[in-house]
Motif scaffolding. Structure first.
Motif, PDB file in Angstrom:
ATOM      1  N   LYS A   1      29.994  -4.529 -24.214  1.00 41.43           N
ATOM      2  CA  LYS A   1      29.232  -3.381 -23.725  1.00 41.43           C
ATOM      3  C   LYS A   1      28.721  -2.591 -24.930  1.00 41.43           C
ATOM      4  O   LYS A   1      29.505  -2.083 -25.733  1.00 41.43           O
ATOM      5  CB  LYS A   1      30.097  -2.507 -22.820  1.00 41.43           C
ATOM      6  CG  LYS A   1      30.596  -3.231 -21.565  1.00 41.43           C
ATOM      7  CD  LYS A   1      31.263  -2.284 -20.580  1.00 41.43           C
ATOM      8  CE  LYS A   1      30.252  -1.424 -19.852  1.00 41.43           C
ATOM      9  NZ  LYS A   1      30.889  -0.583 -18.806  1.00 41.43           N
TER      10      LYS A   1
ATOM     11  N   VAL B   1      20.688  -3.802 -31.543  1.00 44.12           N
ATOM     12  CA  VAL B   1      20.895  -4.309 -30.190  1.00 44.12           C
ATOM     13  C   VAL B   1      20.466  -5.766 -30.096  1.00 44.12           C
ATOM     14  O   VAL B   1      21.127  -6.595 -29.466  1.00 44.12           O
ATOM     15  CB  VAL B   1      20.125  -3.445 -29.173  1.00 44.12           C
ATOM     16  CG1 VAL B   1      20.179  -4.078 -27.776  1.00 44.12           C
ATOM     17  CG2 VAL B   1      20.702  -2.045 -29.139  1.00 44.12           C
ATOM     18  N   ARG B   2      19.349  -6.095 -30.752  1.00 46.50           N
ATOM     19  CA  ARG B   2      18.900  -7.493 -30.742  1.00 46.50           C
ATOM     20  C   ARG B   2      19.945  -8.404 -31.394  1.00 46.50           C
ATOM     21  O   ARG B   2      20.199  -9.519 -30.933  1.00 46.50           O
ATOM     22  CB  ARG B   2      17.565  -7.607 -31.465  1.00 46.50           C
ATOM     23  CG  ARG B   2      16.947  -9.023 -31.371  1.00 46.50           C
ATOM     24  CD  ARG B   2      15.563  -9.064 -31.994  1.00 46.50           C
ATOM     25  NE  ARG B   2      14.576  -8.356 -31.173  1.00 46.50           N
ATOM     26  CZ  ARG B   2      14.046  -7.192 -31.485  1.00 46.50           C
ATOM     27  NH1 ARG B   2      14.390  -6.577 -32.614  1.00 46.50           N
ATOM     28  NH2 ARG B   2      13.160  -6.612 -30.693  1.00 46.50           N
TER      29      ARG B   2
ATOM     30  N   VAL C   1      22.814  -8.790 -28.906  1.00 47.44           N
ATOM     31  CA  VAL C   1      22.421  -9.690 -27.816  1.00 47.44           C
ATOM     32  C   VAL C   1      22.385 -11.135 -28.309  1.00 47.44           C
ATOM     33  O   VAL C   1      22.852 -12.051 -27.617  1.00 47.44           O
ATOM     34  CB  VAL C   1      21.043  -9.278 -27.250  1.00 47.44           C
ATOM     35  CG1 VAL C   1      20.514 -10.345 -26.296  1.00 47.44           C
ATOM     36  CG2 VAL C   1      21.160  -7.948 -26.530  1.00 47.44           C
TER      37      VAL C   1
ATOM     38  N   ILE D   1      26.162  -9.404 -22.076  1.00 43.51           N
ATOM     39  CA  ILE D   1      25.891  -8.166 -22.809  1.00 43.51           C
ATOM     40  C   ILE D   1      25.426  -7.104 -21.813  1.00 43.51           C
ATOM     41  O   ILE D   1      24.485  -7.313 -21.052  1.00 43.51           O
ATOM     42  CB  ILE D   1      24.825  -8.377 -23.896  1.00 43.51           C
ATOM     43  CG1 ILE D   1      25.265  -9.483 -24.879  1.00 43.51           C
ATOM     44  CG2 ILE D   1      24.582  -7.073 -24.655  1.00 43.51           C
ATOM     45  CD1 ILE D   1      26.517  -9.182 -25.645  1.00 43.51           C
ATOM     46  N   THR D   2      26.121  -5.948 -21.836  1.00 48.19           N
ATOM     47  CA  THR D   2      25.774  -4.829 -20.964  1.00 48.19           C
ATOM     48  C   THR D   2      25.437  -3.617 -21.819  1.00 48.19           C
ATOM     49  O   THR D   2      26.174  -3.285 -22.748  1.00 48.19           O
ATOM     50  CB  THR D   2      26.943  -4.490 -20.021  1.00 48.19           C
ATOM     51  OG1 THR D   2      27.221  -5.617 -19.193  1.00 48.19           O
ATOM     52  CG2 THR D   2      26.601  -3.297 -19.145  1.00 48.19           C
ATOM     53  N   ALA D   3      24.335  -2.956 -21.502  1.00 45.52           N
ATOM     54  CA  ALA D   3      23.946  -1.739 -22.218  1.00 45.52           C
ATOM     55  C   ALA D   3      24.342  -0.524 -21.387  1.00 45.52           C
ATOM     56  O   ALA D   3      24.026  -0.445 -20.198  1.00 45.52           O
ATOM     57  CB  ALA D   3      22.448  -1.737 -22.486  1.00 45.52           C
TER      58      ALA D   3
ATOM     59  N   LEU E   1      15.146  -2.794 -23.416  1.00 44.98           N
ATOM     60  CA  LEU E   1      16.351  -3.625 -23.324  1.00 44.98           C
ATOM     61  C   LEU E   1      16.054  -4.945 -22.624  1.00 44.98           C
ATOM     62  O   LEU E   1      16.576  -6.001 -23.008  1.00 44.98           O
ATOM     63  CB  LEU E   1      17.449  -2.871 -22.586  1.00 44.98           C
ATOM     64  CG  LEU E   1      18.052  -1.688 -23.350  1.00 44.98           C
ATOM     65  CD1 LEU E   1      18.881  -0.819 -22.420  1.00 44.98           C
ATOM     66  CD2 LEU E   1      18.901  -2.188 -24.519  1.00 44.98           C
TER      67      LEU E   1
ATOM     68  N   CYS F   1      18.728  -8.168 -22.932  1.00 44.74           N
ATOM     69  CA  CYS F   1      20.018  -7.675 -22.439  1.00 44.74           C
ATOM     70  C   CYS F   1      20.170  -8.049 -20.965  1.00 44.74           C
ATOM     71  O   CYS F   1      19.232  -7.936 -20.184  1.00 44.74           O
ATOM     72  CB  CYS F   1      20.108  -6.163 -22.631  1.00 44.74           C
ATOM     73  SG  CYS F   1      21.746  -5.494 -22.343  1.00 44.74           S
ATOM     74  N   GLU F   2      21.372  -8.493 -20.565  1.00 46.24           N
ATOM     75  CA  GLU F   2      21.572  -9.027 -19.222  1.00 46.24           C
ATOM     76  C   GLU F   2      21.845  -7.950 -18.177  1.00 46.24           C
ATOM     77  O   GLU F   2      21.344  -8.028 -17.052  1.00 46.24           O
ATOM     78  CB  GLU F   2      22.742 -10.015 -19.234  1.00 46.24           C
ATOM     79  CG  GLU F   2      22.504 -11.238 -20.107  1.00 46.24           C
ATOM     80  CD  GLU F   2      23.742 -12.102 -20.183  1.00 46.24           C
ATOM     81  OE1 GLU F   2      24.187 -12.588 -19.132  1.00 46.24           O
ATOM     82  OE2 GLU F   2      24.278 -12.270 -21.290  1.00 46.24           O
TER      83      GLU F   2
END
Length: 734
Positions: free
Chosen positions: A651, A670-671, A674, A684-686, A698, A703-704
């Protein structure tokens, strides 16, 4: 002896009539002509016996030869000097089953070939029948080596023929259809493979073959790569390892990366996977070179974030704790004093609220630069989170020096800033703990500096204060809150709300995170940020955690079966508490399937590197639950933790999500996370998605899952059920 008697005695030994006849004749001759004639007949009888034995032996040898030929898995044929069939085995007949009816001793191979051509048995003969037959007979009578023959049913036969001393031919037939299919598959997998692959000769280390991906990736057009020494692909520093890499049994060189060179001289990092093969009857090595340049950069970035604050580049809280421990170690060995300073920015929240998160980030970066420029070289600065910074000062002469630094920092930080074209003025408050007197352990030293900062802010901000032993006002307030929390747990004064987790691909709600809520009878809702630390310090976290877990499992039974419920587990619960037993009991009591329960742990759990933590996590995984790493990147993250335990989910902390659209650095981080999740097979959770722009960014990164106020706030169970019933996938994520 008369004829009748001779015939009668002859008939008495019918099994060997010739020998019997000679025996009878010998007796008769001896009677009539004497012993000499009889002796000659006896010698003739003996010679015939020897001949008979030789014939029997030849027949036995012939039978054994036939038996041996039939056992062989290959087809065997013997032809005489005129190309006529002499002998063949069953396998030969099976290979040429379409013309096997023509195989007879004395039949001509040329005739059977012609019939086979007429029947269409030999595809390569179509259109040139007579020429093909002549070539085939020429190959047979003057063999020069092996050749292949394709049959109409798709089989490929390897033919190997030799002339005998009497001018005949011995032919071997091997069905190599499967081998040819494997070769074709290999060629397809090799040439069409998107991974760069090439073949290197073990002798001489020259490149024998390269697929299209390798030629394109390394920049060699056409066949320009072929024949070059493989050293042309390796950076100079790895030339000494070329023999090791391309050895007869190279396998995978684990934990090693190689620097390769493209044709234009640019360097890339690759992971080499290699296997010994035979290429055109010569020993060779097949190599797959996976370009990991970008992955290594991402890993380096994530590794950097394990000890540094992504926004300011300063050390993070975990590294700051290490610096404090190093300070205390030096003092314990060499003596002297040092200091831990905790800096809080005054009025920073107002800047964030009026100008936005982006302006706040720029301000924090500017403050970090000023702090670094103010400190001497051996002092170490860190961002502890939010608007708090920390400083470790080793080798301090006296407290006057510490005070001088504190005053200087307040003065420097309080100077006006120009942020987004607007002047901004903030202040600074500093709490100071002097080592070793104010703390002989790193966390204690930092906590006391933080306590001193709290006292400064309560007294008006904009100054500094040293830790004092009688600073207990805050401690008293915490004790009162602890008593109220204990009563709330006992009397059922807590509730659990749920915040949905949404698939960013389909828009469906796939899970919900359980969040404890406390409605205080006097203070109203008390933030978990305030009472959770108290629960952890007081030991109440065990009962609190068990309550939330049991309630969450019970409530989730009313949700759709595809939905999971996520429950936070405090690191404190892993100390002295049977977490696995607690989880198992909650699942048993509720009837919830283990795979629907997702346990969220923070990276701080791994500060305790004991085997108890990993053993407990392993037991939870065996139970069937999923494990998620929460708040990744906020202070204690490390690639080592991802390797030490196979998490199901990572997360991303909300600090990386907020304002990501206009922040290239946050996007890169973030990339990278991921990409790491894709590589390691983790969801992957944001967290903290609040705007459509953040959501779009995202989704573009890949991002999933997402969570945040954009989708829903945390809701009590009744509202959650209504939300699940009424809500349709949002167009934002459809």
């Amino acid at each position: 002896m008369n004829r009748r008697k001779f015939d009668k005695r002859l008939q008495g030994d019918g099994r060997r009539p010739l020998r019997a006849a000679l025996k009878v004749l010998s007796g008769d001759v001896a009677t009539r002509h004497g012993a000499d004639a009889a002796a000659q007949i006896s010698e003739l009888e003996a010679a015939l016996g020897t001949a008979r034995t030789a014939v029997d032996a030849a027949r036995t040898a012939s039978a054994r030869l036939r038996e041996a030929l039939e056992i062989l898995p290959q087809g065997i044929v013997f032809l005489d000097a005129e190309g006529r069939y002499v002998l063949w085995n069953e396998q030969y007949s099976k290979i040429y089953h379409r013309t096997a009816d023509l195989f007879k001793v004395g039949a001509r191979l040329a005739d059977t070939l012609r019939v086979g051509v007429d029947r269409g048995d030999y595809p390569s003969a179509i259109g040139r029948e007579e020429e093909w037959i002549a070539d085939r007979l020429e190959q047979m009578m003057t063999p020069t080596g092996r050749h292949e023959q394709w049959l109409a049913d798709g089989r490929c036969i390897l033919i190997d023929e030799r002339r005998t001393t009497d001018g005949g031919v011995i032919g071997l037939r091997i069905d190599i259809t499967e081998l040819k299919e494997r070769e074709a598959s290999f060629r397809l997998l090799f040439e069409a493979n998107p991974v760069p692959m090439y073949v290197v000769a073990q002798a001489g280390k020259a490149i024998l073959s390269a697929n299209a991906a390798a030629r394109e990736h390394y920049g060699y057009p056409g066949d320009e790569m072929i024949g070059r020494p493989v050293q042309c692909l390796h950076a100079a520093e790895s030339h000494a390892h070329v023999d090791e890499l391309y050895s007869p049994a190279p396998g995978i060189l684990r934990d090693q990366y190689w620097s390769h060179l493209k044709r234009d001289g640019s360097k890339i990092e690759v992971a080499i996977f290699s296997q010994a093969i035979v290429h055109e009857r010569a020993a060779a090595v097949l190599v797959a070179a996976v370009d990991i340049t970008e992955r290594r950069r991402a890993e380096a970035q994530v590794a950097y974030l394990a000890h540094h604050d992504a926004l300011t580049g300063l050390a993070n809280r975990a590294r700051h704790l290490d610096h404090a421990a190093e300070l205390l170690s030096v003092i314990a060995h060499d003596g002297g004093i040092g200091a831990s300073l905790c800096i809080g920015l005054d009025n920073f929240k107002a800047v964030n609220e009026t100008m936005g998160q982006a302006a706040g980030d720029l301000l924090l970066q500017a403050v970090a630069r000023r702090i670094n420029q103010t400190l001497r070289q051996d002092a170490k600065a860190a961002r502890l989170g939010g608007d708090e910074f920390g400083i470790i000062m080793p080798g301090v002469a006296d407290v006057e020096e510490i005070s001088a630094v504190a005053k200087r920092l307040i003065e420097v930080i309080s100077r006006p800033y120009m942020i987004q074209g607007q002047p901004i003025v903030i202040g600074a408050s500093i709490g100071i703990a002097v080592a070793p007197g104010d703390g002989d352990e790193a966390d204690k030293l930092m906590k006391n500096a933080s306590l001193a900062l709290s006292q400064v802010k309560q007294r008006g901000k904009g100054s500094y204060r040293y830790f004092e032993a009688d600073m207990n006002a805050r401690a008293q307030a915490r004790r009162k809150l602890e008593q109220d929390l204990r009563l709330a747990i006992e009397m059922g004064g807590l509730d659990v709300h749920y915040q949905p987790l949404v698939s960013l691909t389909t828009g469906h709600t796939v899970a919900a995170e359980a969040l404890v809520r406390w409605l205080h009878p006097e203070r109203g809702y008390v933030s978990p940020v305030e009472f959770i630390p108290i629960a952890e310090e007081s030991g109440l976290i065990t009962r609190l955690g068990d309550f939330v877990l049991r309630r969450a499992c019970h409530d989730a039974m009313a949700w759709p079966e595809h939905m999971r419920v996520a429950v936070n587990i405090s690191p404190v619960q892993f100390r002295g508490v049977d977490v696995c037993g607690m989880v198992h009991a909650a699942l048993e009591a509720s009837g919830l399937a283990p795979e629907r329960l997702e346990l969220e742990i923070t990276e701080s759990l791994f500060l305790d590197r004991s085997n108890v933590v990993l053993d407990t996590l392993d037991a939870l995984r065996r139970l069937g639950t999923r494990i998620a790493m929460d708040d990744f990147g906020t202070g204690y993250s490390s690639l080592g933790y991802l390797c030490s335990f196979p998490f199901d989910k990572i997360k991303i902390d909300r600090s990386f999500v907020s304002g990501i659209c206009g922040n290239v650095e946050k996007q890169a981080v973030v990339r990278a996370i991921v990409g790491l999740g894709d590589t390691l097979g983790k969801t992957i959770t944001a967290e903290g998605i609040e705007t459509d722009a953040e959501l779009a960014c995202l989704r573009h990164i890949g991002c999933e899952q997402g969570q945040g106020f954009l989708f829903s706030k945390a809701r009590p169970q009744a509202d959650m059920l209504a939300f699940l019933t009424k809500r349709k996938p949002s167009k934002r994520v459809a």
